[in-house]
Scaffold this motif. Structure first.
Motif, PDB file in Angstrom:
ATOM      1  N   TYR A 299       0.815  -1.218   0.000  1.00 15.58           N
ATOM      2  CA  TYR A 299       0.000   0.000   0.000  1.00 15.58           C
ATOM      3  C   TYR A 299       0.847   1.265   0.000  1.00 15.58           C
ATOM      4  O   TYR A 299       0.325   2.353  -0.179  1.00 15.58           O
ATOM      5  CB  TYR A 299      -0.969  -0.006   1.188  1.00 15.58           C
ATOM      6  N   ARG A 300       2.154   1.147   0.249  1.00 16.57           N
ATOM      7  CA  ARG A 300       3.082   2.284   0.219  1.00 16.57           C
ATOM      8  C   ARG A 300       2.670   3.419   1.155  1.00 16.57           C
ATOM      9  O   ARG A 300       2.821   4.581   0.843  1.00 16.57           O
ATOM     10  CB  ARG A 300       3.237   2.827  -1.201  1.00 16.57           C
ATOM     11  N   GLY A 301       2.112   3.051   2.292  1.00 15.78           N
ATOM     12  CA  GLY A 301       1.708   4.034   3.290  1.00 15.78           C
ATOM     13  C   GLY A 301       0.512   3.532   4.071  1.00 15.78           C
ATOM     14  O   GLY A 301      -0.091   2.513   3.729  1.00 15.78           O
ATOM     15  N   ARG A 302       0.194   4.260   5.127  1.00 14.55           N
ATOM     16  CA  ARG A 302      -0.898   3.858   6.016  1.00 14.55           C
ATOM     17  C   ARG A 302      -2.229   3.862   5.285  1.00 14.55           C
ATOM     18  O   ARG A 302      -2.496   4.702   4.429  1.00 14.55           O
ATOM     19  CB  ARG A 302      -0.982   4.820   7.203  1.00 14.55           C
ATOM     20  N   ILE A 303      -3.062   2.922   5.684  1.00 14.93           N
ATOM     21  CA  ILE A 303      -4.438   2.864   5.195  1.00 14.93           C
ATOM     22  C   ILE A 303      -5.372   2.759   6.395  1.00 14.93           C
ATOM     23  O   ILE A 303      -4.982   2.287   7.459  1.00 14.93           O
ATOM     24  CB  ILE A 303      -4.671   1.683   4.223  1.00 14.93           C
ATOM     25  N   ALA A 304      -6.598   3.215   6.198  1.00 16.01           N
ATOM     26  CA  ALA A 304      -7.611   3.126   7.258  1.00 16.01           C
ATOM     27  C   ALA A 304      -8.105   1.687   7.367  1.00 16.01           C
ATOM     28  O   ALA A 304      -8.072   0.922   6.401  1.00 16.01           O
ATOM     29  CB  ALA A 304      -8.770   4.062   6.948  1.00 16.01           C
ATOM     30  N   HIS A 305      -8.583   1.332   8.520  1.00 13.40           N
ATOM     31  CA  HIS A 305      -9.227   0.034   8.728  1.00 13.40           C
ATOM     32  C   HIS A 305     -10.409  -0.073   7.755  1.00 13.40           C
ATOM     33  O   HIS A 305     -11.214   0.861   7.648  1.00 13.40           O
ATOM     34  CB  HIS A 305      -9.793  -0.083  10.141  1.00 13.40           C
ATOM     35  N   GLY A 306     -10.553  -1.213   7.091  1.00 12.28           N
ATOM     36  CA  GLY A 306     -11.701  -1.407   6.213  1.00 12.28           C
ATOM     37  C   GLY A 306     -13.015  -1.284   6.967  1.00 12.28           C
ATOM     38  O   GLY A 306     -13.977  -0.688   6.479  1.00 12.28           O
ATOM     39  N   LEU A 307     -13.045  -1.826   8.175  1.00  3.25           N
ATOM     40  CA  LEU A 307     -14.291  -1.775   8.936  1.00  3.25           C
ATOM     41  C   LEU A 307     -14.595  -0.384   9.480  1.00  3.25           C
ATOM     42  O   LEU A 307     -15.748  -0.100   9.806  1.00  3.25           O
ATOM     43  CB  LEU A 307     -14.291  -2.825  10.042  1.00  3.25           C
ATOM     44  N   LEU A 308     -13.597   0.497   9.528  1.00  8.19           N
ATOM     45  CA  LEU A 308     -13.884   1.893   9.863  1.00  8.19           C
ATOM     46  C   LEU A 308     -14.756   2.489   8.763  1.00  8.19           C
ATOM     47  O   LEU A 308     -15.808   3.076   9.034  1.00  8.19           O
ATOM     48  CB  LEU A 308     -12.597   2.700  10.025  1.00  8.19           C
ATOM     49  N   SER A 309     -14.347   2.310   7.523  1.00  6.89           N
ATOM     50  CA  SER A 309     -15.149   2.812   6.404  1.00  6.89           C
ATOM     51  C   SER A 309     -16.521   2.151   6.379  1.00  6.89           C
ATOM     52  O   SER A 309     -17.536   2.813   6.134  1.00  6.89           O
ATOM     53  CB  SER A 309     -14.425   2.579   5.077  1.00  6.89           C
ATOM     54  N   ALA A 310     -16.569   0.861   6.642  1.00  4.65           N
ATOM     55  CA  ALA A 310     -17.846   0.146   6.646  1.00  4.65           C
ATOM     56  C   ALA A 310     -18.771   0.652   7.750  1.00  4.65           C
ATOM     57  O   ALA A 310     -19.992   0.650   7.597  1.00  4.65           O
ATOM     58  CB  ALA A 310     -17.611  -1.352   6.801  1.00  4.65           C
TER      59      ALA A 310
ATOM     60  N   TYR B 275     -29.388  -4.592  12.532  1.00  5.59           N
ATOM     61  CA  TYR B 275     -28.593  -5.378  11.586  1.00  5.59           C
ATOM     62  C   TYR B 275     -28.754  -6.863  11.860  1.00  5.59           C
ATOM     63  O   TYR B 275     -28.622  -7.309  12.997  1.00  5.59           O
ATOM     64  CB  TYR B 275     -27.108  -5.040  11.770  1.00  5.59           C
ATOM     65  N   LEU B 276     -29.008  -7.642  10.834  1.00  3.52           N
ATOM     66  CA  LEU B 276     -29.035  -9.101  10.945  1.00  3.52           C
ATOM     67  C   LEU B 276     -27.833  -9.725  10.248  1.00  3.52           C
ATOM     68  O   LEU B 276     -27.301 -10.725  10.713  1.00  3.52           O
ATOM     69  CB  LEU B 276     -30.336  -9.650  10.362  1.00  3.52           C
ATOM     70  N   SER B 277     -27.430  -9.135   9.109  1.00  2.00           N
ATOM     71  CA  SER B 277     -26.248  -9.643   8.407  1.00  2.00           C
ATOM     72  C   SER B 277     -25.676  -8.562   7.505  1.00  2.00           C
ATOM     73  O   SER B 277     -26.358  -7.604   7.154  1.00  2.00           O
ATOM     74  CB  SER B 277     -26.592 -10.881   7.579  1.00  2.00           C
ATOM     75  N   GLN B 278     -24.409  -8.751   7.141  1.00  5.40           N
ATOM     76  CA  GLN B 278     -23.721  -7.818   6.245  1.00  5.40           C
ATOM     77  C   GLN B 278     -22.639  -8.577   5.499  1.00  5.40           C
ATOM     78  O   GLN B 278     -21.818  -9.250   6.118  1.00  5.40           O
ATOM     79  CB  GLN B 278     -23.078  -6.687   7.047  1.00  5.40           C
ATOM     80  N   SER B 279     -22.642  -8.494   4.185  1.00  3.19           N
ATOM     81  CA  SER B 279     -21.517  -8.990   3.390  1.00  3.19           C
ATOM     82  C   SER B 279     -20.765  -7.768   2.888  1.00  3.19           C
ATOM     83  O   SER B 279     -21.357  -6.708   2.669  1.00  3.19           O
ATOM     84  CB  SER B 279     -22.003  -9.831   2.207  1.00  3.19           C
ATOM     85  N   LEU B 280     -19.456  -7.895   2.732  1.00  3.44           N
ATOM     86  CA  LEU B 280     -18.639  -6.779   2.269  1.00  3.44           C
ATOM     87  C   LEU B 280     -17.514  -7.283   1.396  1.00  3.44           C
ATOM     88  O   LEU B 280     -16.930  -8.333   1.673  1.00  3.44           O
ATOM     89  CB  LEU B 280     -17.999  -6.039   3.451  1.00  3.44           C
ATOM     90  N   ALA B 281     -17.201  -6.520   0.371  1.00  2.00           N
ATOM     91  CA  ALA B 281     -15.999  -6.742  -0.430  1.00  2.00           C
ATOM     92  C   ALA B 281     -15.286  -5.398  -0.499  1.00  2.00           C
ATOM     93  O   ALA B 281     -15.899  -4.373  -0.794  1.00  2.00           O
ATOM     94  CB  ALA B 281     -16.362  -7.239  -1.823  1.00  2.00           C
ATOM     95  N   PHE B 282     -13.988  -5.407  -0.218  1.00  2.00           N
ATOM     96  CA  PHE B 282     -13.185  -4.192  -0.248  1.00  2.00           C
ATOM     97  C   PHE B 282     -12.406  -4.162  -1.556  1.00  2.00           C
ATOM     98  O   PHE B 282     -11.760  -5.136  -1.922  1.00  2.00           O
ATOM     99  CB  PHE B 282     -12.234  -4.147   0.955  1.00  2.00           C
ATOM    100  N   HIS B 283     -12.467  -3.017  -2.254  1.00  7.19           N
ATOM    101  CA  HIS B 283     -11.865  -2.901  -3.577  1.00  7.19           C
ATOM    102  C   HIS B 283     -10.643  -2.002  -3.628  1.00  7.19           C
ATOM    103  O   HIS B 283      -9.755  -2.227  -4.440  1.00  7.19           O
ATOM    104  CB  HIS B 283     -12.908  -2.382  -4.581  1.00  7.19           C
TER     105      HIS B 283
ATOM    106  N   GLY C 129     -21.422  -4.229  -0.746  1.00  8.80           N
ATOM    107  CA  GLY C 129     -21.970  -5.411  -0.117  1.00  8.80           C
ATOM    108  C   GLY C 129     -23.474  -5.333   0.001  1.00  8.80           C
ATOM    109  O   GLY C 129     -24.134  -4.524  -0.658  1.00  8.80           O
ATOM    110  N   GLU C 130     -23.983  -6.205   0.854  1.00  9.80           N
ATOM    111  CA  GLU C 130     -25.424  -6.291   1.063  1.00  9.80           C
ATOM    112  C   GLU C 130     -25.684  -6.506   2.545  1.00  9.80           C
ATOM    113  O   GLU C 130     -24.988  -7.277   3.201  1.00  9.80           O
ATOM    114  CB  GLU C 130     -25.983  -7.463   0.255  1.00  9.80           C
ATOM    115  N   ALA C 131     -26.677  -5.803   3.044  1.00  7.60           N
ATOM    116  CA  ALA C 131     -27.080  -5.958   4.446  1.00  7.60           C
ATOM    117  C   ALA C 131     -28.538  -6.378   4.501  1.00  7.60           C
ATOM    118  O   ALA C 131     -29.335  -6.025   3.629  1.00  7.60           O
ATOM    119  CB  ALA C 131     -26.902  -4.652   5.207  1.00  7.60           C
TER     120      ALA C 131
END
Length: 151
Positions: free
Chosen positions: A58-69, A87-95, A136-138
């Motif tokens: 990543y050539r530097g710091r990145i934020a937590h994916g779940l922070l953005s989520a 919330y009952l469920s959540q699917s996520l894909a990080f791009h 994703g889908e919730a």
């Protein structure tokens, strides 16, 4: 159609329909990353240590994916459907990675409403600069009626 907060704080099941959308923009700051690390106990150096992160792909710091989520969760709990949604469920894909200074746009869209089960399917997306960074889908449970106001 972009939907704003309901005056009551939340939409009930009968008020929801496919296509309703709500958006929230949130800036990623050093402070947010630190607070999320403390709340989640995730101190991965790719998020916390520039020297370490600069040697990664990543050539530097990145934020937590779940922070953005979590910004999508804020939309679900406060705007669409809003107060009372569970919330009952959540699917996520990080791009794509998210960095300090990026503005994450959380976009929640009602995909389907199941009146029988009082469940709503939501498309959950995050964008930075118009580019999809996660999707994703919730599935959430939504109240069928409002609670009476308390005195």
């Amino acid at each position: 159609m972009n939907t704003g907060p309901h005056p009551s704080g939340g939409y009930i099941l009968e008020e929801l329909s496919p296509g309703m959308m709500a958006i929230k923009d949130v800036i990623i700051t050093e402070e947010r990353i630190q607070q999320f690390a403390e709340a989640s106990d995730d101190f991965n150096p790719v998020h916390m240590d520039e020297a370490f992160a600069s040697r990664t792909a990543y050539r530097g710091r990145i934020a937590h994916g779940l922070l953005s989520a979590s910004f999508g969760s804020a939309v679900v709990g406060t705007i669409l459907p809003g107060a009372g949604a569970i919330y009952l469920s959540q699917s996520l894909a990080f791009h794509k990675p998210v960095r300090i200074g990026d503005v994450v746009q959380a976009r929640i869209t009602v995909a389907a409403v199941d009146a029988e089960s009082a469940r709503v399917t939501l498309h959950t997306e995050g964008y930075v600069g118009g580019e999809l960074i996660m999707g994703g889908e919730a599935i959430v449970r939504v109240p069928r009626r409002r609670r009476p106001a308390r005195d």
